[in-house]
Design a protein around this motif. Structure first.
Motif, PDB file in Angstrom:
ATOM      1  N   ARG A   7      26.966 -24.035  33.746  1.00  6.69           N
ATOM      2  CA  ARG A   7      25.904 -23.252  34.391  1.00  6.69           C
ATOM      3  C   ARG A   7      26.252 -21.758  34.380  1.00  6.69           C
ATOM      4  NH1 ARG A   7      25.314 -28.027  37.217  1.00  6.69           N
ATOM      5  NH2 ARG A   7      26.893 -27.581  38.785  1.00  6.69           N
ATOM      6  N   ASP A   8      27.532 -21.445  34.595  1.00  5.31           N
ATOM      7  CA  ASP A   8      27.966 -20.044  34.513  1.00  5.31           C
ATOM      8  C   ASP A   8      27.742 -19.493  33.106  1.00  5.31           C
ATOM      9  OD1 ASP A   8      28.713 -20.086  37.175  1.00  5.31           O
ATOM     10  OD2 ASP A   8      30.856 -20.340  36.750  1.00  5.31           O
ATOM     11  N   LEU A   9      28.047 -20.291  32.101  1.00  9.42           N
ATOM     12  CA  LEU A   9      27.828 -19.876  30.719  1.00  9.42           C
ATOM     13  C   LEU A   9      26.335 -19.679  30.452  1.00  9.42           C
ATOM     14  CD1 LEU A   9      28.944 -19.266  27.913  1.00  9.42           C
ATOM     15  CD2 LEU A   9      28.885 -21.727  27.441  1.00  9.42           C
ATOM     16  N   ILE A  13      24.512 -16.187  29.202  1.00 10.84           N
ATOM     17  CA  ILE A  13      23.635 -16.103  28.033  1.00 10.84           C
ATOM     18  C   ILE A  13      22.253 -15.584  28.443  1.00 10.84           C
ATOM     19  CG2 ILE A  13      22.487 -17.452  26.230  1.00 10.84           C
ATOM     20  CD1 ILE A  13      25.004 -19.345  26.404  1.00 10.84           C
ATOM     21  N   ALA A  14      21.734 -16.077  29.555  1.00  8.96           N
ATOM     22  CA  ALA A  14      20.407 -15.662  30.014  1.00  8.96           C
ATOM     23  C   ALA A  14      20.367 -14.184  30.375  1.00  8.96           C
ATOM     24  CB  ALA A  14      19.980 -16.504  31.212  1.00  8.96           C
ATOM     25  N   THR A  25      19.500 -25.829  30.677  1.00 11.72           N
ATOM     26  CA  THR A  25      19.799 -26.945  31.562  1.00 11.72           C
ATOM     27  C   THR A  25      21.175 -27.508  31.223  1.00 11.72           C
ATOM     28  OG1 THR A  25      18.727 -28.520  30.081  1.00 11.72           O
ATOM     29  CG2 THR A  25      17.379 -27.622  31.851  1.00 11.72           C
ATOM     30  N   VAL A  26      21.774 -28.136  32.211  1.00 16.71           N
ATOM     31  CA  VAL A  26      23.031 -28.859  32.005  1.00 16.71           C
ATOM     32  C   VAL A  26      22.725 -30.327  32.271  1.00 16.71           C
ATOM     33  CG1 VAL A  26      25.392 -29.187  32.794  1.00 16.71           C
ATOM     34  CG2 VAL A  26      24.433 -26.883  32.666  1.00 16.71           C
ATOM     35  N   ALA A  27      22.989 -31.165  31.279  1.00 18.12           N
ATOM     36  CA  ALA A  27      22.727 -32.599  31.405  1.00 18.12           C
ATOM     37  C   ALA A  27      23.839 -33.374  30.708  1.00 18.12           C
ATOM     38  CB  ALA A  27      21.379 -32.949  30.794  1.00 18.12           C
ATOM     39  N   LYS A  28      24.409 -34.321  31.417  1.00 16.02           N
ATOM     40  CA  LYS A  28      25.436 -35.198  30.850  1.00 16.02           C
ATOM     41  C   LYS A  28      26.588 -34.410  30.244  1.00 16.02           C
ATOM     42  CE  LYS A  28      22.130 -38.837  30.126  1.00 16.02           C
ATOM     43  NZ  LYS A  28      21.555 -39.829  29.257  1.00 16.02           N
ATOM     44  N   GLY A  29      26.981 -33.329  30.926  1.00 14.48           N
ATOM     45  CA  GLY A  29      28.112 -32.537  30.471  1.00 14.48           C
ATOM     46  C   GLY A  29      27.838 -31.652  29.274  1.00 14.48           C
ATOM     47  N   THR A  34      16.693 -23.958  25.402  1.00 13.89           N
ATOM     48  CA  THR A  34      15.430 -23.998  24.684  1.00 13.89           C
ATOM     49  C   THR A  34      15.148 -22.571  24.223  1.00 13.89           C
ATOM     50  OG1 THR A  34      14.651 -25.796  26.074  1.00 13.89           O
ATOM     51  CG2 THR A  34      12.985 -24.571  24.841  1.00 13.89           C
ATOM     52  N   VAL A  35      14.959 -22.425  22.922  1.00 11.13           N
ATOM     53  CA  VAL A  35      14.841 -21.101  22.311  1.00 11.13           C
ATOM     54  C   VAL A  35      13.580 -21.066  21.445  1.00 11.13           C
ATOM     55  CG1 VAL A  35      15.978 -19.486  20.725  1.00 11.13           C
ATOM     56  CG2 VAL A  35      17.359 -20.892  22.263  1.00 11.13           C
ATOM     57  N   PRO A  36      12.753 -20.037  21.583  1.00 15.51           N
ATOM     58  CA  PRO A  36      11.595 -19.909  20.684  1.00 15.51           C
ATOM     59  C   PRO A  36      12.062 -19.764  19.228  1.00 15.51           C
ATOM     60  CG  PRO A  36      11.528 -18.244  22.438  1.00 15.51           C
ATOM     61  CD  PRO A  36      12.842 -18.930  22.525  1.00 15.51           C
TER      62      PRO A  36
END
Length: 79
Positions: A7-9, A13-14, A25-29, A34-36
């Motif tokens: 999440r910090d990473l 980036i954001a 999002t962070v899911a399952k490690g 999502t990038v245009p």
């Protein structure tokens, strides 16, 4: 890498690419961005070159078909 570190990473980036990241999002490690399509080269270059990211290996590239959507295809880059 822990979910908190991911999440910090994502936040890092954001902040650097506020107009180029649609969702993070962070899911399952795993961190999922999502990038245009118009920003993919810029984001991939940043992920490779930034000292905090250093994603230097493209492991897999694949497509996903969502036939119910108007823009039905997504491209997935696994770094």
């Amino acid at each position: 890498m822990s979910d908190e570190a991911l999440r910090d990473l994502a936040d890092h980036i954001a902040v650097a690419l506020p107009h180029d990241i649609g969702e993070a999002t962070v899911a399952k490690g795993e961190l999922c961005l999502t990038v245009p399509r118009t920003s993919i080269v810029k984001v991939l270059t940043y992920l490779r070159d930034d000292g905090e990211c250093r994603f230097d290996c493209l492991v897999d590239l694949c497509g996903v078909d969502y036939p119910e959507r108007e823009n039905r295809f997504d491209v997935v880059y696994n770094l």
